[in-house]
Design a protein around this motif. Structure first.
Motif, PDB file in Angstrom:
ATOM      1  N   VAL A 181       0.847  -1.206   0.000  1.00 58.63           N
ATOM      2  CA  VAL A 181       0.000   0.000   0.000  1.00 58.63           C
ATOM      3  C   VAL A 181       0.876   1.247   0.000  1.00 58.63           C
ATOM      4  O   VAL A 181       0.686   2.158  -0.819  1.00 58.63           O
ATOM      5  CB  VAL A 181      -0.971   0.001   1.202  1.00 58.63           C
ATOM      6  CG1 VAL A 181      -1.654   1.350   1.350  1.00 58.63           C
ATOM      7  CG2 VAL A 181      -2.005  -1.113   1.066  1.00 58.63           C
ATOM      8  N   LEU A 190       1.030   3.852  -3.431  1.00 61.12           N
ATOM      9  CA  LEU A 190       0.337   5.144  -3.417  1.00 61.12           C
ATOM     10  C   LEU A 190       1.123   6.233  -4.140  1.00 61.12           C
ATOM     11  O   LEU A 190       0.550   7.043  -4.869  1.00 61.12           O
ATOM     12  CB  LEU A 190       0.023   5.570  -1.989  1.00 61.12           C
ATOM     13  CG  LEU A 190      -1.043   4.747  -1.280  1.00 61.12           C
ATOM     14  CD1 LEU A 190      -1.214   5.232   0.156  1.00 61.12           C
ATOM     15  CD2 LEU A 190      -2.356   4.788  -2.022  1.00 61.12           C
ATOM     16  N   LEU A 216      -0.625  -2.456  -5.464  1.00 53.74           N
ATOM     17  CA  LEU A 216      -1.623  -2.234  -4.417  1.00 53.74           C
ATOM     18  C   LEU A 216      -2.510  -3.457  -4.230  1.00 53.74           C
ATOM     19  O   LEU A 216      -2.729  -3.922  -3.104  1.00 53.74           O
ATOM     20  CB  LEU A 216      -2.483  -1.016  -4.758  1.00 53.74           C
ATOM     21  CG  LEU A 216      -3.641  -0.710  -3.804  1.00 53.74           C
ATOM     22  CD1 LEU A 216      -3.106  -0.278  -2.439  1.00 53.74           C
ATOM     23  CD2 LEU A 216      -4.539   0.356  -4.393  1.00 53.74           C
TER      24      LEU A 216
END
Length: 132
Positions: free
Chosen positions: A17, A21, A66
């Motif tokens: 994650v 991002l 992700l």
């Protein structure tokens, strides 16, 4: 040493994650500021034709990491992307800010190389697909 499977899988998820991002937002922002990004790339001596590829790599690669989907492949592509952008954009030895960005790209590349070797873990689409 951390060797508990659930903690390792959770750590891989959190790491994915956090790493993804940056690329998802960067790709999205390049779409919104397409002309400005294109002008910057040209000023750095890069062909404007690369911009769509950069956006695709950042967005699709970031989303793949992700979600943990084709993670090893996406991580290898982003590893190479980070090295290329470090070398082509941020390697300015006389500029401390650019050299910090250079080292950050090299560091992120290292993280993607580890992810390519370790895989996405249990909390990923790769794991879900493999189980079926």
């Amino acid at each position: 040493m951390v060797n508990h499977p659930a903690l390792c899988d959770t750590s891989k998820l959190v790491g994915r994650v956090l790493m993804s991002l940056l690329f998802i937002f960067a790709g999205w922002n390049k779409i919104g500021g397409y002309k400005m990004t294109e002008a910057f790339m040209v000023s750095m001596g890069l062909p404007a034709l690369l911009l769509p590829l950069v956006i695709v790599v950042e967005l699709i690669g970031g989303l793949a990491v992700l979600l943990g989907f084709f993670t090893r492949c996406a991580a290898l592509i982003l590893f190479l992307f980070c090295l290329a952008s470090a070398w082509m954009v941020h390697l300015v030895p006389g500029d401390p800010n650019e050299m910090t960005s250079f080292m950050k790209n090299i560091t992120i590349a290292g993280g993607f190389l580890i992810l390519a070797c370790a895989g996405a873990g249990r909390f990923s689409l790769d794991h879900w697909v493999r189980k079926k």
